[in-house]
Design a protein around this motif. Structure first.
Motif, mmCIF file in Angstrom:
data_model
loop_
_atom_site.group_PDB
_atom_site.id
_atom_site.type_symbol
_atom_site.label_atom_id
_atom_site.label_comp_id
_atom_site.label_asym_id
_atom_site.label_seq_id
_atom_site.Cartn_x
_atom_site.Cartn_y
_atom_site.Cartn_z
ATOM 1 N N GLU A 163 2.413 4.866 0.676
ATOM 2 C CA GLU A 163 2.244 6.321 0.758
ATOM 3 C C GLU A 163 3.475 7.000 0.176
ATOM 4 O O GLU A 163 4.618 6.646 0.491
ATOM 5 C CB GLU A 163 2.074 6.745 2.217
ATOM 6 C CG GLU A 163 0.890 6.136 2.932
ATOM 7 C CD GLU A 163 -0.419 6.787 2.537
ATOM 8 O OE1 GLU A 163 -0.378 7.903 1.969
ATOM 9 O OE2 GLU A 163 -1.477 6.168 2.781
ATOM 10 N N SER A 164 3.228 7.992 -0.696
ATOM 11 C CA SER A 164 4.333 8.738 -1.274
ATOM 12 C C SER A 164 3.853 10.130 -1.668
ATOM 13 O O SER A 164 2.912 10.261 -2.470
ATOM 14 C CB SER A 164 4.892 8.010 -2.501
ATOM 15 O OG SER A 164 5.987 8.725 -3.040
ATOM 16 N N THR A 168 -1.651 7.771 -2.022
ATOM 17 C CA THR A 168 -1.577 6.351 -1.685
ATOM 18 C C THR A 168 -1.663 5.534 -2.959
ATOM 19 O O THR A 168 -2.583 5.707 -3.765
ATOM 20 C CB THR A 168 -2.730 5.945 -0.739
ATOM 21 O OG1 THR A 168 -2.663 6.723 0.447
ATOM 22 C CG2 THR A 168 -2.634 4.467 -0.382
ATOM 23 N N HIS A 254 5.581 3.649 3.768
ATOM 24 C CA HIS A 254 5.959 4.908 3.116
ATOM 25 C C HIS A 254 7.170 4.664 2.226
ATOM 26 O O HIS A 254 8.114 3.970 2.629
ATOM 27 C CB HIS A 254 6.307 5.982 4.156
ATOM 28 C CG HIS A 254 5.109 6.552 4.846
ATOM 29 N ND1 HIS A 254 4.538 5.973 5.950
ATOM 30 C CD2 HIS A 254 4.372 7.668 4.567
ATOM 31 C CE1 HIS A 254 3.501 6.697 6.344
ATOM 32 N NE2 HIS A 254 3.376 7.728 5.519
ATOM 33 N N THR A 317 1.641 2.733 9.770
ATOM 34 C CA THR A 317 1.389 3.398 8.486
ATOM 35 C C THR A 317 2.663 3.973 7.962
ATOM 36 O O THR A 317 3.676 4.017 8.635
ATOM 37 C CB THR A 317 0.367 4.534 8.661
ATOM 38 O OG1 THR A 317 0.849 5.463 9.630
ATOM 39 C CG2 THR A 317 -0.974 3.985 9.089
#
Length: 317
Positions: A163-164, A168, A254, A317
């Motif tokens: 995640e950024s 995703t 992340h 996550t």
């Protein structure tokens, strides 16, 4: 070897039988390994190597105690290769698979008669690939079932989701795949190189080798563990010809966008082993269209279904 030359006359003064006896005498005086056996046009030349017996080994399976199985080496397989192959974890695991509760020999409806070992590829000191043909007969019909096997054993692959900035991304590897003659986008993956079954450790190691990313083992989720136990909790990409079974893992994390940019196009892999690998980062929402790699498509299916069933809600996550 001395070269003997004989001139065979075509005149009637020497009959065909006299010509043949003269030629046979010349051949018998030489050290030539071949022997002429017949005047027939379909005669067969034989050599000393052809007359030698093939390498064989007999085994008895618990599921068919009264029917020993003959293991035979094809021409070109050395004694060392033969012994190494039949004692390898690849071959032993294949035999074990036949006899499990869901194995094809379990209900005594079929029997294994013979195995012809046709090829052995070594990876250093261990067996990498085996090629053999198994004669398995259906007792009800008396017919053989297709039994050509390319054995390579268990493997692992991992779906990495990063995640950024609200997006995703998926980390893939671009590799040269000679069998299909193409560059293929794939999940980071690798074969198990020992008998210990360290799937998680192997997955993490392959990711580091192929992408440069270090993963924490406790953050990895086995997607294939969600399958019914009767499946063996593995996926089989090509069960019609190959024994390969793959465990698919998931990693989610992340990262800063800078990391995504650094990964894109990175050259990795064990170059001295011929691994010419480039890292490719793609948006997850586009992943299913980006490659025909079965590992990718299967991982997507398992991940999406696990999400739909709520099996991943407690995951990090």
């Amino acid at each position: 070897m001395a070269l003997h030359i004989v001139q065979v006359s075509s005149s009637s003064s020497m009959s065909i039988h006299q010509q043949f006896r003269t030629l046979s005498k010349i051949l018998s005086l030489s050290s030539h390994p071949y022997r002429l056996r017949s005047l027939s046009s379909n005669c067969k030349m034989s050599t000393e190597t052809e007359s030698s017996s093939p390498l064989t080994h007999s085994i008895t399976l618990p599921t068919q105690l009264a029917e020993p199985v003959q293991i035979v080496a094809a021409p070109g397989i050395s004694d060392s290769q033969f012994r190494t192959a039949i004692n390898s974890s690849l071959f032993k695991q294949w035999l074990k698979n036949l006899q499990t509760e869901t194995g094809i020999l379990a209900n005594n409806a079929m029997s294994l008669k013979r195995v012809l070992l046709q090829g052995v590829d070594m990876f250093g000191e261990r067996v990498g690939f085996l090629k053999f043909k198994a004669d398995i007969v259906d007792k009800g019909t008396g017919k053989k079932v297709p039994g050509i096997v390319f054995a390579r054993g268990p493997a692992v692959a991992i779906l990495i989701l990063l995640e950024s900035e609200g997006e995703t991304y998926t980390v893939l590897t671009e590799q040269v795949r000679v069998p299909v003659g193409r560059h293929i986008l794939e999940l980071p993956a690798g074969m198990l190189d020992d008998d210990k079954g360290d799937f998680v450790g192997t997955a993490a190691r392959e990711v580091e080798e192929e992408t440069g990313i270090q993963l924490n083992l406790e953050d990895m989720i086995d997607l294939t563990a969600f399958l019914e136990p009767s499946t063996g909790c593995r996926v089989f990409p090509s069960p019609g010809g190959c024994d390969e079974e793959i465990s698919l893992f998931l990693y989610r994390g992340h990262v800063d966008k800078e990391i995504i940019m650094q990964l894109q196009g990175k050259e990795t892999g064990l170059r001295d082993h011929g691994e010419l690998i480039k890292v490719r980062v793609v948006l997850y929402k586009n992943l299913w269209r980006m490659t025909a790699d079965s590992k990718v498509l299967t991982a997507i299916a398992l991940y999406e279904m696990a999400m739909r069933e709520g099996l991943l809600l407690q995951s990090k996550t």
